[in-house]
Write a protein that holds these residues in place. Structure first.
Motif, mmCIF file in Angstrom:
data_model
loop_
_atom_site.group_PDB
_atom_site.id
_atom_site.type_symbol
_atom_site.label_atom_id
_atom_site.label_comp_id
_atom_site.label_asym_id
_atom_site.label_seq_id
_atom_site.Cartn_x
_atom_site.Cartn_y
_atom_site.Cartn_z
ATOM 1 N N MET A 134 0.823 -1.203 0.000
ATOM 2 C CA MET A 134 0.000 0.000 0.000
ATOM 3 C C MET A 134 0.860 1.258 0.000
ATOM 4 N N VAL A 135 1.950 1.232 0.757
ATOM 5 C CA VAL A 135 2.835 2.390 0.798
ATOM 6 C C VAL A 135 3.473 2.622 -0.563
ATOM 7 N N ALA A 136 3.951 1.559 -1.187
ATOM 8 C CA ALA A 136 4.591 1.692 -2.504
ATOM 9 C C ALA A 136 3.599 2.201 -3.546
ATOM 10 N N GLU A 137 2.379 1.708 -3.505
ATOM 11 C CA GLU A 137 1.357 2.148 -4.453
ATOM 12 C C GLU A 137 1.083 3.643 -4.281
ATOM 13 N N ALA A 138 0.923 4.087 -3.042
ATOM 14 C CA ALA A 138 0.620 5.491 -2.774
ATOM 15 C C ALA A 138 1.802 6.396 -3.096
ATOM 16 N N ALA A 139 3.010 5.893 -2.885
ATOM 17 C CA ALA A 139 4.200 6.691 -3.168
ATOM 18 C C ALA A 139 4.399 6.903 -4.660
ATOM 19 N N ALA A 140 3.861 6.000 -5.470
ATOM 20 C CA ALA A 140 4.036 6.096 -6.924
ATOM 21 C C ALA A 140 2.868 6.793 -7.615
ATOM 22 N N ALA A 141 1.760 6.982 -6.918
ATOM 23 C CA ALA A 141 0.569 7.561 -7.540
ATOM 24 C C ALA A 141 0.750 9.057 -7.778
ATOM 25 N N PRO A 142 0.222 9.598 -8.875
ATOM 26 C CA PRO A 142 0.349 11.035 -9.141
ATOM 27 C C PRO A 142 -0.448 11.861 -8.138
ATOM 28 N N VAL A 143 0.062 13.063 -7.814
ATOM 29 C CA VAL A 143 -0.621 13.935 -6.861
ATOM 30 C C VAL A 143 -0.836 15.340 -7.428
ATOM 31 N N HIS A 144 -0.708 15.515 -8.755
ATOM 32 C CA HIS A 144 -0.900 16.830 -9.339
ATOM 33 C C HIS A 144 -2.380 17.201 -9.316
ATOM 34 N N GLY A 145 -2.646 18.495 -9.504
ATOM 35 C CA GLY A 145 -4.015 18.989 -9.450
ATOM 36 C C GLY A 145 -4.547 19.014 -8.028
ATOM 37 N N TRP A 146 -5.849 19.219 -7.898
ATOM 38 C CA TRP A 146 -6.452 19.239 -6.562
ATOM 39 C C TRP A 146 -7.660 18.320 -6.532
ATOM 40 N N ASP A 147 -7.489 17.169 -7.195
ATOM 41 C CA ASP A 147 -8.527 16.143 -7.262
ATOM 42 C C ASP A 147 -8.168 15.054 -6.260
#
Length: 242
Positions: free
Chosen positions: A1-14
């Motif tokens: 779960m940590v690896a998945e969240a660390a790799a997920a994009p976080v751009h924008g405000w969605d």
């Protein structure tokens, strides 16, 4: 779960990546609806720190002149795509830089969760009788999550410096509302993604450096079913005297 969240994009405000993994109560005033109604009643509006442009994009009746500013380069491209359909111009600016607009250019200035509020600049670009409407982060927001990562923190200030700053810039505060909202995280991946996106919650957060704290949060979530924190928001409206 940590690896998945660390790799997920976080751009924008969605925040749709958190669907099914975390929830946060909404403030009672309905900021997006307020902004949409105000935009329909003015001829020129500016949105500061627009993020990915998500709030402006909801406006069914945008004004003839609609401008947004954004300082984080990845968000600029997202905002330009998002806001094309409402005819908004997105201007990239530097952090804490002066607004690149003439005096008295806008009837309405808005901002949702601004990084910093430059009250003097806002007052300068507002037309006489124009208003600034903003939903902002309140002191002590998400304190439980901040302390879970960073350890004990000093008590948050109970003062509301925004009111004094607005008045010092020559604006009249006509509305101020505050709310405490329950935020629930159902897995540690949701925590990681949130901390990467909302960086002021735990300044300096790093997945590797804070792995022991994340492991402790994971154990707590598994034992209790969820980790609960509380977000604090306030709505402020300030008017430039006519």
């Amino acid at each position: 779960m940590v690896a998945e969240a660390a790799a997920a994009p976080v751009h924008g405000w969605d925040f749709s990546w958190l669907d099914g993994r975390a929830t946060e109560e909404r403030p009672p005033w309905g900021y997006a609806r307020l902004v949409a109604a105000r935009l329909a009643a003015v001829s020129a509006a500016l949105d500061i720190d627009t993020g990915g442009g998500e709030v402006l994009a909801e406006a069914p009746a945008p004004p003839p002149l609609l401008v947004a500013t954004e300082a984080w380069p990845p968000n600029v491209a997202v905002a330009r795509r998002t806001l094309r359909r409402v005819g908004a111009t997105v201007v990239q600016i530097g952090p804490a830089s002066a607004l690149p607009f003439r005096d008295a250019s806008f009837d309405l200035v808005t901002s949702r969760h601004p990084v910093a509020t430059e009250w003097t600049e806002i007052a300068r670009v507002l037309r006489p009788g124009g208003a600034y409407l903003s939903q902002q982060i309140g002191p002590g927001t998400m304190r439980e999550l901040s302390e879970a990562i960073l350890g004990p923190l000093p008590p948050p200030t109970s003062r509301q410096p925004a009111v004094a700053a607005a008045r010092a810039a020559g604006l009249s505060v006509v509305r101020l509302e505050q709310a405490t909202l329950r935020a629930v995280f159902h897995d540690v991946g949701a925590v990681v993604w949130f901390l990467r996106k909302v960086v002021w919650t735990a300044p300096g957060f790093d997945v590797d450096r804070h792995r022991p704290q994340l492991a402790a949060l994971d154990r707590r979530i598994r034992a209790e079913g969820a980790f609960v924190a509380h977000a604090r928001r306030f709505l402020i409206e300030a008017v430039r005297p006519a």
